[in-house]
Design an enzyme around this catalytic site. Structure first.
Site, PDB file in Angstrom:
ATOM      1  CG  ASN A  33      -0.269   6.353  -6.140  1.00 30.08           C
ATOM      2  OD1 ASN A  33      -0.858   6.857  -7.092  1.00 30.08           O
ATOM      3  ND2 ASN A  33      -0.914   5.798  -5.129  1.00 30.08           N
ATOM      4  CG  PHE A  34       3.372   9.580 -11.152  1.00 30.25           C
ATOM      5  CD1 PHE A  34       3.847  10.177 -10.007  1.00 30.25           C
ATOM      6  CD2 PHE A  34       4.288   9.267 -12.150  1.00 30.25           C
ATOM      7  CE1 PHE A  34       5.204  10.468  -9.838  1.00 30.25           C
ATOM      8  CE2 PHE A  34       5.646   9.551 -12.004  1.00 30.25           C
ATOM      9  CZ  PHE A  34       6.094  10.151 -10.849  1.00 30.25           C
ATOM     10  CB  SER A  35      -2.354   6.696 -11.047  1.00 30.79           C
ATOM     11  OG  SER A  35      -1.687   5.725 -10.262  1.00 30.79           O
ATOM     12  CB  CYS A  36      -4.158   8.145  -5.682  1.00 27.94           C
ATOM     13  SG  CYS A  36      -5.498   7.974  -4.481  1.00 27.94           S
ATOM     14  CG  ASN A  82     -10.896   3.002  -3.681  1.00 31.61           C
ATOM     15  OD1 ASN A  82     -10.189   3.814  -3.093  1.00 31.61           O
ATOM     16  ND2 ASN A  82     -10.621   2.571  -4.916  1.00 31.61           N
ATOM     17  CB  THR A  91      -9.459   3.384  -9.527  1.00 36.25           C
ATOM     18  OG1 THR A  91      -8.838   4.408  -8.749  1.00 36.25           O
ATOM     19  CG2 THR A  91      -9.260   2.045  -8.854  1.00 36.25           C
ATOM     20  CE  LYS A 126      -4.063   1.847   2.456  1.00 35.14           C
ATOM     21  NZ  LYS A 126      -4.983   1.888   1.314  1.00 35.14           N
ATOM     22  CE  LYS A 140      -1.910   1.385  -9.478  1.00 37.84           C
ATOM     23  NZ  LYS A 140      -2.285   0.767  -8.177  1.00 37.84           N
TER      24      LYS A 140
END
Length: 366
Positions: free
Chosen positions: A135-138, A76, A204, A44, A176
């Site tokens: 994490n370039f994408s949340c 989510n 997502t 995570k 990502k």
């Protein structure tokens, strides 16, 4: 049969990875996945200041088939890890000590600040993890801090931040990417220019799962209100497959792809492999079906390889990419096959003469 594959110098016992999210929320669940037989895990997402991360309840929503009640879509509004970074550093060390041959990828995310990104990179790298996933994408939460998709939507930021990380990283770096963009190749190529050797796709899709017609409140509802969240599960797979194929056809050949999006069985996973993914990640699928789903994933892939005479997973990767073309080329192929009349059935009078559902069925590929 040997299901292992070497990606960016890392040997995965099989191409199936836990995706970053609740399935990789701490050392205990990661260890369970290794014991169950998963090829690796992406933990995570972590950041330097967990105190700024506050999750809400409820934070999930389900879209069900009206006919069967099966979950076909999942939303989510969960944030990245709210556990202190020191706890994560200890657990990364613990996991690598107990499972030295298992691949552990750390997902990291920070504000647009070079010092913060590099500090986090150095701290996590020292624990012995095998690779990074940026994490370039949340798609929700923390965007006001220019985190997650607020970076992934801007190629210049992707390139710059990836460069900050690769400047101090001695291990492979994946980026990502967000699907909430017109052309996923642009930020992906920017991350590659910054030094990324792999692209994970997709995260997502920004969504609203629905509205409660009794209360008139959009869901999931937290004290009467909500925010758009990330959409996953079966319904997103066609979108993910399209984007993965675009990346496979548009990225340099030495850049790996880790495919993500709606994978719930071996059939789904094999589709991603055929369209260019060297590994595949499952998150929502594991949340709905549990870590033991790895048994069917491995058995299904092995059977497919035997049936199609593939000797290695690497031989499967990208095998279907050569069948993409242009519409004009498809027309020419029809003519060459002497099927020039095949397209005539779509003329307007045909739609008027037959029931629309009947005509639709005639033109549909099963």
């Amino acid at each position: 049969m040997d299901l292992s594959i070497v990606v960016n110098g890392m040997t995965f016992p099989n191409p199936f990875l836990l995706g970053s999210g609740p399935p990789g929320t701490n050392a205990r669940v990661i260890a369970k996945s290794y014991e169950a037989g998963w090829g690796g895990a992406v933990a995570k997402t972590v950041s330097l200041e967990s105190a700024k991360v506050v999750n809400v309840v409820p934070r999930y929503g389900k879209l069900r088939s009206k006919a069967s009640g099966e979950v076909i879509g999942f939303e989510n509004i969960e944030l990245i890890s709210d556990r202190p970074i020191d706890v994560w550093l200890d657990e990364f060390r613990q996991v690598k000590k107990e499972y030295p041959k298992h691949i552990l990828i750390a997902s990291i995310m920070e504000e647009f600040d070079k010092n913060r990104w590099q500090e986090l990179t150095r701290m996590v790298q020292d624990t012995g993890v095998d690779a990074f996933e940026l994490n370039f994408s949340c798609p929700h939460g923390m965007t006001e801090r220019k985190m997650g998709s607020e970076m992934g939507e801007h190629p210049d930021l992707c390139e710059e931040v990836t460069g900050w990380v690769t400047e101090v990283s001695n291990i492979p770096v994946w980026a990502k990417m967000t699907p909430n963009i017109t052309n996923i190749k642009e930020p992906s190529l920017a991350a590659v220019r910054g030094g990324a050797v792999g692209i994970s796709a997709i995260n997502t899709i920004l969504s609203v799962i629905g509205v409660d017609l009794n209360t008139l409140r959009p869901m999931p509802t937290v004290e009467g209100h909500t925010v758009p969240g990330g959409y996953s599960s079966q319904a997103v797979r066609p979108i993910a497959l399209r984007m993965v194929s675009q990346l496979a056809l548009g990225l340099p050949q030495d850049v790996s792809i880790s495919g993500i999006g709606g994978i719930e069985c071996s059939h789904d996973a094999i589709e991603f492999l055929l369209l260019g993914s060297s590994t595949v990640q499952l998150c929502t699928g594991v949340m709905l079906h549990g870590v033991k789903m790895i048994d069917e994933l491995k058995e299904g892939l092995e059977k497919f390889m035997v049936d199609k005479s593939f000797n290695s997973v690497q031989e499967v990767v990208g095998k279907s990419l050569g069948y993409f073309s242009t519409h004009m080329d498809l027309v020419q192929r029809m003519k060459q096959a002497k099927r020039h009349k095949a397209g005539e059935a779509s003329r307007d009078n045909e739609w008027a003469q037959k029931d629309i559902t009947e005509k639709t069925a005639e033109l549909t590929s099963d």
